[in-house]
Scaffold this motif. Structure first.
Motif, PDB file in Angstrom:
ATOM      1  N   LEU A 350       1.164  -4.365   2.942  1.00 31.74           N
ATOM      2  CA  LEU A 350       1.913  -3.802   2.021  1.00 31.74           C
ATOM      3  C   LEU A 350       2.875  -2.584   2.370  1.00 31.74           C
ATOM      4  O   LEU A 350       4.025  -2.372   2.030  1.00 31.74           O
ATOM      5  N   ALA A 351       2.406  -1.835   3.220  1.00 34.16           N
ATOM      6  CA  ALA A 351       3.102  -0.803   3.467  1.00 34.16           C
ATOM      7  C   ALA A 351       4.426  -0.767   4.522  1.00 34.16           C
ATOM      8  O   ALA A 351       5.130  -0.038   4.624  1.00 34.16           O
ATOM      9  N   GLY A 354       8.699  -2.227   2.225  1.00 34.54           N
ATOM     10  CA  GLY A 354       9.876  -1.667   1.809  1.00 34.54           C
ATOM     11  C   GLY A 354       9.492  -0.815   0.425  1.00 34.54           C
ATOM     12  O   GLY A 354       8.371  -0.736  -0.007  1.00 34.54           O
ATOM     13  N   ASP A 355      10.569  -0.698  -0.355  1.00 35.72           N
ATOM     14  CA  ASP A 355      10.455   0.034  -1.634  1.00 35.72           C
ATOM     15  C   ASP A 355       9.388  -0.749  -2.827  1.00 35.72           C
ATOM     16  O   ASP A 355       8.898  -0.147  -3.553  1.00 35.72           O
ATOM     17  N   GLU A 356       9.237  -1.841  -2.743  1.00 35.08           N
ATOM     18  CA  GLU A 356       8.550  -2.661  -3.662  1.00 35.08           C
ATOM     19  C   GLU A 356       7.050  -1.868  -3.619  1.00 35.08           C
ATOM     20  O   GLU A 356       6.341  -1.868  -4.817  1.00 35.08           O
ATOM     21  N   PHE A 357       6.528  -1.776  -2.572  1.00 35.94           N
ATOM     22  CA  PHE A 357       5.240  -1.075  -2.530  1.00 35.94           C
ATOM     23  C   PHE A 357       5.437   0.394  -1.783  1.00 35.94           C
ATOM     24  O   PHE A 357       6.150   0.574  -0.945  1.00 35.94           O
ATOM     25  N   ARG A 358       4.482   1.265  -2.283  1.00 35.05           N
ATOM     26  CA  ARG A 358       4.655   2.362  -1.530  1.00 35.05           C
ATOM     27  C   ARG A 358       2.854   2.906  -1.366  1.00 35.05           C
ATOM     28  O   ARG A 358       2.298   2.614  -2.288  1.00 35.05           O
ATOM     29  N   ARG A 371       1.299   1.959  -4.965  1.00 39.76           N
ATOM     30  CA  ARG A 371       2.144   1.930  -5.920  1.00 39.76           C
ATOM     31  C   ARG A 371       3.116   0.511  -5.812  1.00 39.76           C
ATOM     32  O   ARG A 371       3.345   0.167  -4.951  1.00 39.76           O
ATOM     33  N   SER A 372       2.977  -0.091  -7.114  1.00 42.78           N
ATOM     34  CA  SER A 372       3.401  -1.395  -7.229  1.00 42.78           C
ATOM     35  C   SER A 372       4.197  -1.657  -8.474  1.00 42.78           C
ATOM     36  O   SER A 372       4.013  -0.980  -9.398  1.00 42.78           O
ATOM     37  N   ASN A 386      -4.712   1.259  -7.488  1.00 48.67           N
ATOM     38  CA  ASN A 386      -3.334   0.521  -7.271  1.00 48.67           C
ATOM     39  C   ASN A 386      -2.776   1.008  -8.650  1.00 48.67           C
ATOM     40  O   ASN A 386      -3.150   0.654  -9.753  1.00 48.67           O
ATOM     41  N   VAL A 387      -1.690   1.871  -8.530  1.00 51.98           N
ATOM     42  CA  VAL A 387      -0.741   2.261  -9.742  1.00 51.98           C
ATOM     43  C   VAL A 387       0.362   1.337  -9.882  1.00 51.98           C
ATOM     44  O   VAL A 387       1.289   1.121  -8.863  1.00 51.98           O
TER      45      VAL A 387
END
Length: 467
Positions: A350-351, A354-358, A371-372, A386-387
């Motif tokens: 996930l890391a 890109g911007d879809e996940f942080r 964050r997703s 998971n926020v």
């Protein structure tokens, strides 16, 4: 097992008697630690139906007094059984020793006279039915007697929380049951330690003679095909993961029922009001982290997914603060378990997306926030939150189902807006954010009143009243 590998002893307790032997070895589920138990004497594990349960005619008030005294003995720092239990459990359990110790001692708050009376009163419209045949008469004049008869229960205990053993023993005693506790591989100690403490008060007490605690590997047909039968037991009270529940289900049939505290996931809902001021943001982040870290996220009530009504920038501000607090709470508990390999690989992937996940933090066990815009497709655990950013809290309901146990909500005044929709979707409990852990005494658990379901409801009908 190698010749040098240490073996932890785990004795059994069968109908009032301690059984110490190390003839069978097992490995704990999470850590793979070797522990040794006696072989199970299946005849001793079963209380014949030709004998009435030992607790049947013991007054409920006496049972509660005995449970209260048990709590006092457990809290006694000189209690050798509890100290030995914590030492042994620290070798087999994923949680740090300090957390386990706090769980065992904290669970004794359940053994409080006022609390136990409240639990009974909330579960039974007329608690006298536990002590006697209660007379009734219908509008046609037909009279009868009803009793909440002492059941025969198998309790399949979970491994995540040693405190459940205290609660399960107390509940089994309150309904005057004959109880067989199947202990978990990560904790084959706590239940026996409590029962030994009870035997130290009075080895011949009917509560002591009503209790047995053993271990076998879940799914062992040689044991379960014998014990899981209606001629021996009425119900299985099962805690645990999906595999444990699925294994029990195949034995169910007429006269042999399941009372299931099955796998649950808890969530949080944080409204846009959290971003009204810096103070509100700090408060919401602290409350959210508190719910994530219930029993270091091993408990069913611990939040896994935090739905935040925010744009991406505000969601990221929230994530940063939640991460800081999770790290602080993990450090204070001494829990530094790294994530398991599969979860580490999921997070690392996930890391890189890109911007879809942080991602805040690393997979080193110190605390992690992802964050997703949609919930991740794995189970966050071990201090991992998971926020999920949403445009409206209305969007959260579609992610709720019958496996959703507790929903923490902020701001508190919005809870009534969602409780009907959450219940319709399958959720079982809504609380103020930050209060996932404590619960109202006597309230339903997993959408039921457990003690009411434990008992065998028996009716004696005696015809039409004369005159």
């Amino acid at each position: 097992m190698t010749m040098t590998e240490p073996v932890v002893a785990a004795p059994f307790f069968l109908r009032g008697e301690l059984v110490e032997d190390q003839s069978v070895t097992h490995r704990s589920r999470d850590l793979g630690v070797v522990f040794a138990t006696p072989a199970i004497d299946l005849d001793r594990a079963v209380h014949p139906r030709t004998e009435v349960p030992p607790l049947l005619n013991v007054p409920l008030s006496e049972i509660i007094d005995f449970l209260v005294e048990t709590g006092e003995r457990i809290r006694d720092p000189k209690n050798p059984f509890v100290q030995e239990c914590i030492d042994r459990m620290a070798a087999t359990h994923v949680l740090p020793r300090a957390v386990l110790r706090a769980q065992v001692y904290g669970a004794t708050t359940y053994l409080d006279k006022r609390l136990l009376h409240t639990v009974v009163e909330q579960n039974f419209p007329d608690p006298k039915a536990l002590d006697e045949w209660v007379p009734k008469q219908d509008f046609k004049g037909r009279k009868s007697f009803v009793r909440a008869f002492a059941p025969r229960l198998i309790h399949v205990l979970p491994g995540n929380s040693p405190g459940v053993a205290v609660k399960s023993i107390a509940q089994g005693a309150l309904v005057k049951a004959v109880n067989l506790f199947k202990m978990a591989s990560s904790d084959p100690f706590t239940t026996v330690a409590i029962l030994r403490t009870m035997a130290g008060i009075d080895p011949d007490h009917p509560i002591v003679r009503s209790m047995s605690a053993v271990y076998w590997r879940g799914g062992d047909d040689a044991v379960e095909q014998v014990l899981y039968r209606p001629q021996y037991f009425d119900k299985i009270v099962a805690w645990g993961g999906g595999d444990a529940i699925d294994n029990v289900v195949k034995y169910l049939g007429p006269g042999f029922q399941l009372v299931s505290f099955d796998p649950k996931t808890s969530i949080s809902m944080v409204g846009r009001e959290a971003f009204a001021s810096g103070a509100a943001l700090e408060a919401a982040a602290e409350l959210a982290a508190t719910d994530v870290m219930v029993l270091n996220q091993e408990a069913c009530v611990a939040s896994r997914f935090i739905f935040v009504e925010a744009n991406r920038e505000d969601a990221d501000r929230f994530c940063e603060r939640v991460h800081t607090r999770i790290v602080e709470k993990a450090a204070a508990s001494g829990d530094s378990r790294p994530l398991d390999l599969d979860l580490r690989e999921q997070v690392d992937m996930l890391a890189m997306m890109g911007d879809e996940f942080r991602v805040w933090g690393r997979t080193d066990g110190k605390g992690l926030v992802i964050r997703s815009d949609e919930p991740v497709d794995f189970h966050p655990i071990n201090k991992t939150a998971n926020v999920v950013r949403v445009d409206s809290l209305d969007d959260v309901v579609k992610y709720v189902n019958v496996a959703t146990q507790t929903v923490g909500c902020y701001p508190f005044e919005r809870m009534p807006d969602y409780r009907d929709r959450l219940a319709s979707a399958g959720a079982q409990r809504i609380v103020r954010l930050g209060e996932a852990g404590p619960s109202t005494i006597g309230n339903p658990h997993d959408a039921m009143y457990p003690l009411h379901r434990f008992v065998h409801w028996m009716a004696h009908e005696d015809g039409v009243q004369a005159g």
